[in-house]
Motif scaffolding. Structure first.
Motif, mmCIF file in Angstrom:
data_model
loop_
_atom_site.group_PDB
_atom_site.id
_atom_site.type_symbol
_atom_site.label_atom_id
_atom_site.label_comp_id
_atom_site.label_asym_id
_atom_site.label_seq_id
_atom_site.Cartn_x
_atom_site.Cartn_y
_atom_site.Cartn_z
ATOM 1 N N PHE A 1 0.802 -1.230 0.000
ATOM 2 C CA PHE A 1 0.000 0.000 0.000
ATOM 3 C C PHE A 1 0.829 1.271 0.000
ATOM 4 N N VAL A 2 2.156 1.165 -0.052
ATOM 5 C CA VAL A 2 2.999 2.348 0.055
ATOM 6 C C VAL A 2 2.715 3.346 -1.057
ATOM 7 N N HIS A 3 2.279 2.858 -2.224
ATOM 8 C CA HIS A 3 1.993 3.752 -3.349
ATOM 9 C C HIS A 3 0.791 4.663 -3.072
ATOM 10 N N LEU A 4 0.032 4.334 -2.038
ATOM 11 C CA LEU A 4 -1.140 5.136 -1.684
ATOM 12 C C LEU A 4 -0.834 6.161 -0.583
ATOM 13 N N LEU A 5 0.388 6.150 -0.048
ATOM 14 C CA LEU A 5 0.716 6.982 1.108
ATOM 15 C C LEU A 5 1.366 8.298 0.703
ATOM 16 N N PRO A 6 1.141 9.354 1.486
ATOM 17 C CA PRO A 6 1.829 10.624 1.243
ATOM 18 C C PRO A 6 3.260 10.554 1.753
ATOM 19 N N ASP A 7 4.038 11.571 1.465
ATOM 20 C CA ASP A 7 5.437 11.622 1.904
ATOM 21 C C ASP A 7 5.504 11.768 3.427
ATOM 22 N N MET A 8 6.385 11.007 4.056
ATOM 23 C CA MET A 8 6.624 11.112 5.504
ATOM 24 C C MET A 8 7.812 10.243 5.878
ATOM 25 N N ASP A 9 8.319 10.439 7.099
ATOM 26 C CA ASP A 9 9.454 9.674 7.612
ATOM 27 C C ASP A 9 9.060 8.955 8.895
ATOM 28 N N PHE A 10 9.630 7.768 9.099
ATOM 29 C CA PHE A 10 9.447 7.008 10.332
ATOM 30 C C PHE A 10 10.817 6.751 10.955
ATOM 31 N N PRO A 11 11.140 7.355 12.096
ATOM 32 C CA PRO A 11 12.406 7.045 12.773
ATOM 33 C C PRO A 11 12.264 5.718 13.529
ATOM 34 N N ILE A 12 13.032 4.732 13.130
ATOM 35 C CA ILE A 12 12.929 3.388 13.693
ATOM 36 C C ILE A 12 14.117 3.107 14.616
ATOM 37 N N ASN A 13 13.821 2.659 15.816
ATOM 38 C CA ASN A 13 14.863 2.312 16.776
ATOM 39 C C ASN A 13 15.512 0.992 16.367
ATOM 40 N N ALA A 14 16.813 1.019 16.099
ATOM 41 C CA ALA A 14 17.514 -0.197 15.708
ATOM 42 C C ALA A 14 17.882 -1.059 16.907
ATOM 43 N N LYS A 15 17.827 -0.495 18.106
ATOM 44 C CA LYS A 15 18.148 -1.246 19.314
ATOM 45 C C LYS A 15 16.912 -1.968 19.835
ATOM 46 N N ALA A 16 17.133 -3.004 20.601
ATOM 47 C CA ALA A 16 16.024 -3.772 21.154
ATOM 48 C C ALA A 16 15.319 -3.010 22.274
ATOM 49 N N GLU A 17 16.072 -2.185 23.013
ATOM 50 C CA GLU A 17 15.522 -1.553 24.204
ATOM 51 C C GLU A 17 14.741 -0.287 23.893
ATOM 52 N N GLY A 18 13.822 0.063 24.808
ATOM 53 C CA GLY A 18 13.081 1.312 24.696
ATOM 54 C C GLY A 18 13.986 2.507 24.911
ATOM 55 N N ARG A 19 13.633 3.651 24.295
ATOM 56 C CA ARG A 19 14.510 4.815 24.400
ATOM 57 C C ARG A 19 13.757 6.111 24.654
ATOM 58 N N VAL A 20 12.445 6.054 24.803
ATOM 59 C CA VAL A 20 11.674 7.287 24.972
ATOM 60 C C VAL A 20 11.036 7.307 26.351
ATOM 61 N N LEU A 21 11.568 8.167 27.231
ATOM 62 C CA LEU A 21 11.023 8.356 28.571
ATOM 63 C C LEU A 21 10.716 9.826 28.781
ATOM 64 N N ILE A 22 9.499 10.122 29.224
ATOM 65 C CA ILE A 22 9.084 11.508 29.458
ATOM 66 C C ILE A 22 8.599 11.635 30.902
ATOM 67 N N PRO A 23 9.165 12.539 31.700
ATOM 68 C CA PRO A 23 8.721 12.703 33.083
ATOM 69 C C PRO A 23 7.220 12.974 33.172
ATOM 70 N N TRP A 24 6.607 12.542 34.264
ATOM 71 C CA TRP A 24 5.163 12.673 34.473
ATOM 72 C C TRP A 24 4.704 14.109 34.287
ATOM 73 N N GLU A 25 5.449 15.064 34.827
ATOM 74 C CA GLU A 25 5.041 16.463 34.743
ATOM 75 C C GLU A 25 4.966 16.942 33.292
ATOM 76 N N HIS A 26 5.891 16.490 32.478
ATOM 77 C CA HIS A 26 5.939 16.952 31.084
ATOM 78 C C HIS A 26 4.879 16.271 30.220
ATOM 79 N N ARG A 27 4.465 15.052 30.615
ATOM 80 C CA ARG A 27 3.355 14.408 29.917
ATOM 81 C C ARG A 27 2.027 15.046 30.313
ATOM 82 N N THR A 28 1.921 15.405 31.582
ATOM 83 C CA THR A 28 0.664 15.943 32.104
ATOM 84 C C THR A 28 0.489 17.417 31.754
ATOM 85 N N TYR A 29 1.596 18.148 31.759
ATOM 86 C CA TYR A 29 1.563 19.576 31.426
ATOM 87 C C TYR A 29 2.561 19.832 30.296
ATOM 88 N N PRO A 30 2.161 19.570 29.051
ATOM 89 C CA PRO A 30 3.085 19.657 27.921
ATOM 90 C C PRO A 30 3.772 21.015 27.785
#
Length: 550
Positions: A125-154
């Protein structure tokens, strides 16, 4: 099991049957219109008989924080993330997807493998999609952590990244932990400020249930704490309020971009199907013929249910962690007869209403029902005492091909550096996966614990009672329950749980059926297609123009 089966039946029967119904269900669940291209996605699902067309709550949860950012900001940050080590970009331009490794960073055999897998999933289906980028983590582990305050009060977070990441942070930025940090200290800041994990530096209270050691022969022992079972896997552990439990999980000892196959509670990564699930390899794929390069419906090493060994099987490697805390393999390797487990089993074996309990030496239990071992050690020096201590505390054995697993009824599935890449192959087999994990994956909303697999808590301690319910008491269990037995009964005299074995086989069949109808590569493609439509709308400056309406 009966509750789980009823819940799954309701989920199946409630799936939308028409595009109009699917749009209405989307609006009802998510309080907004579906993304542009939703009708083409629906046609894709109909063409390939996709069963789960409404269950995307996890995807919605993953993407919801990005609605706080403008399309311009998301595009800029994606470009910045793409320059970090161990991040690959899947770039779609003019209906064609390419994998770009902007900054190779570490020498890593995984680099681009996950991104290439993601690109392959878009092929239909890629021929049906608009232009965009997906940053893919090559490592097995998670890498995105956001403190509670910053998630609750952006608004606490600087929203404009046009001057670069360091300008946003007000200082130097390290893209990886390396050897000088501990993920727990960053992770616990994702908890509520009043939680135990935030208020306490740490807690060393034991997180594993211990049993009395003095009772070896009594038919009046009550079921112990191990006679309690979890209803699900993944994010079942509330580490915010039980911070001591984090010592038992390697998730908090290692750390690897936004898109990756699994995430634990507190992480903000966006889930995608694993390339191990999508591709075919001799290490991860049931039925893969690596000589003729073809996928067979039945693996050549599959064994009929009646001939399967009635034991719990696991093989794997250490993952380089240095945690001396109790682990499944350490529990299964215990040869001591001073430690006991309270085992509860159906008595008579044809009943699921009457049970007998007995305190049984764990060494005897392990000898009777466990066949679990490490096949190699990775970074043994990080384990206290090194290789010698590893071998003292755990059983080691020879490597086996994936097909060896099918000889056993129970297949334990455990987290490694991250999620387990073997789960789909276990489901495809005629054996039963017993899964313990702290991760949620793309299919979490689609599968039902106690219907398609047996969930196991992070303490693993109820494993003995899971076995005794389905397979009946072992020789040592009968001896402990009945002190009048002077000698061990012969194998032919053991009370086998007739109903339990039928239920166990029912789970094996249901898991295999799920893999062939809901866990197909086509279903993974449907998930990625839906994700791409949602991401395309977030990527746009005018998001209203990217809505779909009938």
């Amino acid at each position: 099991m009966e509750e789980a089966e009823e819940k799954y039946r309701k989920k199946l029967s409630s799936q939308s049957k028409t595009l109009k119904a699917a749009v209405a269900e989307y609006r009802s669940r998510y309080r907004r219109a579906p993304p542009q291209g939703f009708d083409q996605w629906w046609a894709f699902c109909q063409k390939y008989n996709v069963v789960m067309v409404d269950e995307y709550d996890g995807l919605f949860e993953d993407l919801e924080p990005f609605w706080e950012l403008s399309g311009e900001e998301i595009r800029r940050r994606a470009a910045q993330v793409g320059e970090l080590p161990s991040i690959d970009l899947v770039r779609i331009r003019d209906g064609v997807a390419d994998v770009i490794n902007v900054n190779p960073g570490f020498h890593d055999s995984e680099v681009s493998a996950r991104a290439r897998g993601f690109r392959s999933m878009t092929g239909k289906f890629v021929h049906l999609l608009p232009d965009m980028d997906f940053p893919i983590n090559a490592k097995a582990e998670g890498r995105v952590l956001i403190p509670w305050e910053h998630r609750t009060y952006p608004n606490l977070t600087v929203q404009d990244s046009s001057l670069g990441v360091e300008a946003m942070l007000g200082g130097p930025f390290k893209p990886d932990w390396g050897d000088d940090g501990n993920i727990w200290e960053a992770w616990r800041r994702t908890c509520h400020p009043q939680s135990s994990a935030r208020r306490l530096f740490s807690s060393l209270r034991p997180s594993f249930t211990t049993q009395a050691k003095n009772h070896l022969a009594s038919s009046h022992i009550s079921p112990g704490a191990d006679f309690a079972f979890v209803k699900t896997t993944s994010s079942i552990e509330d580490y915010c309020n039980t911070p001591h439990a984090h010592y038992t999980k390697g998730t908090f000892s290692v750390i690897g971009a936004p898109f990756r196959p699994a995430k634990a509670r507190g992480f903000m990564d966006i889930r995608i199907p694993s390339h191990y699930y999508y591709g075919s390899t001799k290490r991860y794929t049931y039925g893969w013929d690596s000589v003729n390069l073809e996928l067979k419906e039945v693996d050549p090493m599959e064994v009929p249910w009646e001939e399967k060994i009635d034991k719990i099987f696991w093989r794997g490697a250490t993952t380089g962690g240095g945690i001396p805390a109790p682990s499944f393999l350490r529990m299964a390797s215990d040869t001591s007869n001073t430690t006991t487990r309270v085992v509860t089993f159906p008595d008579p074996p044809s009943s699921s209403a009457q049970f007998t309990s007995a305190a049984v030496p764990i060494g005897k239990l392990n000898e009777e029902i466990m066949d679990c071992a490490f096949v190699k050690s990775v970074s043994a020096a990080s384990y206290p005492g090194g290789q010698a201590a590893l071998e003292r505390d755990h059983r080691f054995g020879d490597s086996v091909p994936l097909g060896r697993h099918w000889s056993f009824k129970y297949l334990v599935d455990l987290d490694g550096m991250s999620y387990s890449g073997r789960f789909m192959s276990f489901l495809a087999s005629d054996s039963v996966p017993v899964k313990s994990t702290v991760y949620d994956e793309f299919f979490t909303d689609w599968i039902q614990p106690w219907v398609h697999f047996i969930p196991l808590s992070s303490s693993y301690s109820e494993m003995y009672n899971i076995y005794s319910y389905f397979s009946g008491p072992t020789q040592s269990t009968l001896i402990a329950a009945n002190s009048s037995l002077a000698v061990l009964p012969a194998e032919s005299e053991l009370k086998r749980a007739v109903e339990g074995d039928k239920r166990l086989r029912r789970i094996a069949r249901a898991g295999k059926r799920w893999k062939g109808t809901v866990g197909r590569t086509l279903d993974m493609e449907a998930y990625v297609y839906r994700l791409c439509l949602e991401w395309a709308r977030l990527w746009a400056d005018d998001r209203d123009s990217m809505n779909f309406s009938l």
